[in-house]
Design a protein around this motif. Structure first.
Motif, PDB file in Angstrom:
ATOM      1  N   ILE A  86      -2.528   6.562   1.918  1.00 22.92           N
ATOM      2  CA  ILE A  86      -2.301   6.413   1.454  1.00 22.92           C
ATOM      3  C   ILE A  86      -3.360   4.993   1.231  1.00 22.92           C
ATOM      4  O   ILE A  86      -4.424   4.119   0.120  1.00 22.92           O
ATOM      5  N   PHE A 120      -6.121   4.326  -1.254  1.00 20.91           N
ATOM      6  CA  PHE A 120      -6.179   4.059  -2.209  1.00 20.91           C
ATOM      7  C   PHE A 120      -5.532   3.145  -1.867  1.00 20.91           C
ATOM      8  O   PHE A 120      -4.964   2.753  -2.264  1.00 20.91           O
ATOM      9  N   ALA A 129      -2.637   3.571  -6.140  1.00 14.32           N
ATOM     10  CA  ALA A 129      -1.550   3.787  -5.337  1.00 14.32           C
ATOM     11  C   ALA A 129      -0.803   3.849  -5.852  1.00 14.32           C
ATOM     12  O   ALA A 129      -0.411   5.549  -5.903  1.00 14.32           O
ATOM     13  N   GLN A 168      -1.552  -4.711  -1.686  1.00 17.81           N
ATOM     14  CA  GLN A 168      -1.355  -2.765  -1.799  1.00 17.81           C
ATOM     15  C   GLN A 168       0.663  -2.238  -1.997  1.00 17.81           C
ATOM     16  O   GLN A 168       0.944  -2.605  -1.519  1.00 17.81           O
TER      17      GLN A 168
END
Length: 551
Positions: free
Chosen positions: A156, A160, A165, A380
């Motif tokens: 992920i 992304f 994400a 993230q």
């Protein structure tokens, strides 16, 4: 004390291991390919049949509740402490998985049953079998879940990055995608609906890609490698060139615009092709691996050109040949893997002997963009927990369904439930057919370990400090936690002593296999298996003596 007869009952185990070690190390009787075949027999037949034999003979209606509770409590306690450390002290998921494996998952089946039986009598076989059942059905499954969750988060983050994400609403897998461990080339396809929600589909790039640049350019159908150290993990979103780095996140530039990966295990970068490349090689650490015997690649992995760019994760070849090819990452850039002495800019170069296989990354030059990558990781976001949970459960289920030990443990448990409930005996034809293989299983397992040790370049491959840390956790911290849990549940006497000695056994094989497949501290786990096997017998004897004197 251990009687002379009982003590010598353990000697054949180490004899089988020493014979295998000498045969491969000094006499050169077995080649690496032949060792791979032996290991495959052990993984597919010997160990599963041995597990079934022991589990089917154990009465599940007479399980020792306190012993099982103490073993479970010790593992849960370690997992909770490591989770707190990982979350609040920034220890990280990687070290949580490794330390949990070292501290709580010993080699109970191969070493525990004969050793404890020689020390404390036949009743300990039932106790060890109960531990084996829980390990195979619960703890190894949990460990596999953690490894797949880690692999999913890496996927992920690569595909992304940043906050987008969080918009992923569904992740689907093709039927031929077995795992996210990177052993097969993978690619992703994503669709965004009008509400901004993203649907992702993960495919095997060589088998699922409708238009293969490889097949169209050279007329060959690409196939995924079945070699245990020739894996490529590819994704479809381009990444910056500065992300081309070694296993530990480091790279160095040599003369003539070359990138030198100084024995690094893993690298990532661009590949100018619609189809991900793969490398061919063989790893001698293929102990208990289910990978087929190595075979030659049917195409040139580097001779691929296309207008598109695909970042990929790739393990370095171990065939021991110098490869100086035009880089697939950037024009006029060459990628070098070499067994000859390679001098890194920071002096990290090291001469590697022929066919030596090392997990160590000898080049430790920090990447200039390391700070940026850390900031990207900090910002993230991940998909919803339900989405991630569904993805991980699917791949864990698929991987377990292809593991012979899963079937042997479950079938053995089911048979024991039926057999001891209604007093049903196993047919003699089936019983003795299983017995023939199971009798050879224990010796073949130790023989396979000896081959594995012989094919390693060093006994200690992770460095003395890490080895000392692993041995301390394995042989000191593990027994301390187990003794604490055993006393807490009220276990005393011989069962308490057996529980402590069982916790001081050598490192389990399955955690090492997982660590190698997922590329997570395989050097530490390899040292735990090899060096731990050598010191396990004297350490457990010392525990037996001192506990006996104290009791």
């Amino acid at each position: 004390m251990i009687s002379t007869r009982s003590f010598f009952a353990m000697v054949p185990l180490y004899f089988a291991m020493l014979v295998a070690y000498g045969s491969a190390k000094w006499c050169k009787i077995f080649t690496p390919e032949q060792c791979s075949g032996i290991n495959r027999f052990v993984a597919v037949f010997a160990v599963p049949v041995l597990s079934f034999h022991f589990i089917a003979q154990n009465n599940p209606y007479q399980m020792d509740t306190k012993f099982i509770l103490a073993d479970t409590l010790s593992k849960v306690l370690v997992l909770v402490l490591l989770s707190v450390w990982a979350v609040f002290i920034n220890g990280g998921l990687d070290w949580l998985i490794t330390l949990f494996s070292i501290a709580t998952l010993p080699n109970t089946l191969v070493m525990g049953i004969p050793l404890l039986k020689a020390m404390y009598g036949d009743f300990t076989q039932s106790l060890m079998v109960q531990v084996v059942v829980l390990q195979c059905i619960i703890w190894y499954t949990l460990l596999l879940f953690l490894f797949e969750y880690r692999a999913a988060t890496l996927l992920i983050r690569t595909q992304f990055p940043g906050p987008k994400a969080a918009s992923i609403s569904k992740i689907e897998l093709d039927n031929d995608v077995i795992s996210l461990d990177g052993r097969d080339p993978l690619r992703t396809e994503s669709e965004t609906d009008g509400n901004g929600r993203i649907r992702v589909r993960i495919r095997r790039s060589t088998s699922s890609a409708p238009d293969s640049a490889l097949s169209s350019s050279i007329g060959l159908t690409p196939r995924p490698s079945n070699l245990s150290n020739a894996e490529v993990f590819s994704v479809s979103t381009p990444a910056p060139l500065q992300e081309y780095r070694g296993y530990n996140g480091h790279f160095s530039h040599g003369q003539s615009n070359e990138i030198m990966l100084c024995n690094g295990d893993l690298g990532s970068g661009y590949h100018r092709s619609g189809t991900s490349p793969r490398l061919s090689g063989y790893t001698s650490s293929d102990v208990y691996s289910l990978q087929p015997t190595p075979r030659t690649s049917n195409f040139n992995e580097w001779d691929l050109t296309n207008a598109t760019s695909t970042p990929f994760w790739v393990r370095s070849p171990v065939a021991g040949k110098i490869s100086r090819q035009p880089s697939p990452a950037v024009p006029e850039l060459r990628l070098v893997w070499s067994e000859s002495p390679v001098i890194c800019p920071n002096g990290g170069g090291k001469e590697i002997a022929e066919k030596e296989i090392s997990f160590r990354d000898n080049c430790k030059m920090p990447a200039p963009e390391e700070t940026i990558s850390k900031e990207a990781v900090a910002s993230q976001e991940m998909p919803h927990a339900i989405v991630m949970l569904r993805l991980v459960l699917v791949v864990v289920g698929r991987k377990l369904s292809r593991n012979p030990n899963t079937y042997s443990s479950v079938l053995g448990l089911l048979w024991s439930l039926v057999s001891f409930k209604w007093n049903v005996g196993m047919p003699s034809l089936v019983k003795y057919s299983i017995k023939i293989i199971s009798d050879a299983g224990l010796g073949m397992a130790m023989f396979s370990l000896g081959l594995f040790m012989a094919l390693q370049p060093r006994i200690i491959v992770c460095g003395k400090k890490k080895a000392a840390m692993a041995m301390t956790i394995r042989f000191i911290c593990g027994p301390i936690v187990m003794s604490t849990a055993s006393v807490a549940v009220g276990m005393r006497g011989v069962r308490l002593r057996a529980a402590i000695v069982q916790a001081a056994l050598s490192q389990g094989i399955v955690p090492f296999v997982f660590a190698r497949e997922y590329g997570l501290h395989p050097d530490i786990m390899s040292t735990g298996v090899i060096f731990g096997m050598l010191v396990s017998l004297p350490v457990t004897l010392l525990y037996y003596i001192f506990i006996g004197l104290g009791g």
